[in-house]
Enzyme design. Structure first.
Site, PDB file in Angstrom:
ATOM      1  N   HIS A  71      35.391 -45.573   6.457  1.00 49.43           N
ATOM      2  CA  HIS A  71      34.717 -47.023   6.640  1.00 49.43           C
ATOM      3  C   HIS A  71      35.017 -47.540   8.108  1.00 49.43           C
ATOM      4  O   HIS A  71      34.009 -47.816   8.690  1.00 49.43           O
ATOM      5  CB  HIS A  71      35.398 -47.971   5.761  1.00 49.43           C
TER       6      HIS A  71
ATOM      7  N   HIS B 233      35.889 -55.440  16.002  1.00 50.75           N
ATOM      8  CA  HIS B 233      36.573 -54.372  15.329  1.00 50.75           C
ATOM      9  C   HIS B 233      37.073 -53.498  16.160  1.00 50.75           C
ATOM     10  O   HIS B 233      37.214 -52.274  15.913  1.00 50.75           O
ATOM     11  CB  HIS B 233      35.946 -53.860  14.225  1.00 50.75           C
TER      12      HIS B 233
ATOM     13  N   HIS C 168      31.533 -50.313   9.121  1.00 54.47           N
ATOM     14  CA  HIS C 168      32.409 -51.356   9.842  1.00 54.47           C
ATOM     15  C   HIS C 168      31.647 -52.343  10.767  1.00 54.47           C
ATOM     16  O   HIS C 168      31.856 -53.187  10.636  1.00 54.47           O
ATOM     17  CB  HIS C 168      33.763 -50.740  10.078  1.00 54.47           C
ATOM     18  N   VAL C 169      31.510 -51.304  11.827  1.00 55.75           N
ATOM     19  CA  VAL C 169      30.898 -52.109  13.027  1.00 55.75           C
ATOM     20  C   VAL C 169      29.412 -52.222  12.809  1.00 55.75           C
ATOM     21  O   VAL C 169      28.672 -51.289  12.491  1.00 55.75           O
ATOM     22  CB  VAL C 169      31.253 -51.464  14.373  1.00 55.75           C
ATOM     23  N   HIS C 170      28.762 -53.485  12.747  1.00 60.74           N
ATOM     24  CA  HIS C 170      27.405 -53.645  12.909  1.00 60.74           C
ATOM     25  C   HIS C 170      26.375 -53.354  13.873  1.00 60.74           C
ATOM     26  O   HIS C 170      25.928 -53.945  14.514  1.00 60.74           O
ATOM     27  CB  HIS C 170      27.219 -54.999  12.120  1.00 60.74           C
TER      28      HIS C 170
END
Length: 265
Positions: A32, A42, A73-75
């Protein structure tokens, strides 16, 4: 897959031993949170679970030659070069963040700085990626933005396990033979070099003594010539008579003197 890397590696080695036709599988990790990320959101160093994951798993990823690690997790989308311990390493895994599929938080288009091992990043468009396994040795990764046509990022992945397998299938005796041959070659070279040195020294000594003999012979010849010249001068001083003639005359004179003494008596 992460928890069974040791078992998977042992099974792969056993499979290679059991069948000469066995092929090494590709190894990919899906997790993730990314352990490498240059986005302001993040940051791995700010999230304790990610730090623990990196500390406990990165060595295993490198040890067992994981080909690529995919995270979300990081967009945003970001691809890293082969990286290990924060540095570019040729046989380390690729790290790819593919978290740009869509979310109510929208994209994270905030990049405060560029990591030296970051190869490509984008948070302007939502997108998706495609991994194509061409054969046992090569794979192709492509990232495409949804709102645009075509591929914006693509690169080839060489199977690190294929490289490892080729290295492991080389007979150990070859390495030993290579070392032995190298040792013999070095010994032969040293012996030949020593032999050349001996020959050169011997020739030098021979040349030195030959010159000394030639010098001695020349000196003797000169001395002989000097003696002959002296004798010739002595012979010339006695009215042209030779030394032998002078000795005969002297002997004759002595006999005459002795005969005269006997006659007077």
């Amino acid at each position: 897959l992460i928890g069974d890397l040791d078992a998977a590696a042992a099974k792969r080695r056993q499979t290679r031993r059991d069948s000469s036709e066995a092929r090494t599988a590709w190894i990919f990790v899906f997790m993730h949170a990314p352990i490498y990320n240059s986005n302001v959101k993040h940051k791995p160093s700010r999230e304790e679970p990610t730090v623990e994951m990196k500390n406990s798993m990165e060595d295993l990823f490198y040890k067992y030659r994981v080909n690529a690690v995919f995270s979300g997790h990081v967009h945003a989308y970001e691809r890293f070069h082969r990286t290990y311990k924060g540095k570019r390493v040729d046989d380390a895994p690729f790290y790819i963040t593919i978290g740009d599929a869509g979310n109510r938080e929208k994209l994270y288009d905030q990049w405060p700085y560029l990591e030296p091992f970051s190869a490509f990043r984008n948070a302007l468009f939502y997108g998706s990626g495609r991994l194509s396994l061409i054969n046992d040795s090569m794979a192709l990764w492509e990232w495409q933005p949804n709102a645009k046509n075509g591929t914006w990022d693509a690169f080839w992945i060489q199977n690190q396990n294929e490289v490892e397998e080729e290295e492991e299938t080389q007979p150990k005796e070859d390495g030993e033979n290579s070392s032995a041959v190298m040792g013999i070659t070095i010994a032969a070279s040293l012996t030949f070099g020593l032999f050349l040195i001996i020959i050169i020294v011997s020739l030098g000594i021979h040349k030195y003594y030959r010159r000394r003999r030639q010098s001695s012979t020349s000196t003797e010849e000169e001395n002989t010539k000097d003696d002959l010249s002296s004798m010739a001068r002595e012979e010339g001083d006695n009215d042209g008579r030779s030394v032998a003639q002078i000795e005969v005359i002297n002997a004759t004179n002595r006999l005459l003197k002795q005969w005269n003494r006997t006659t007077h008596v």
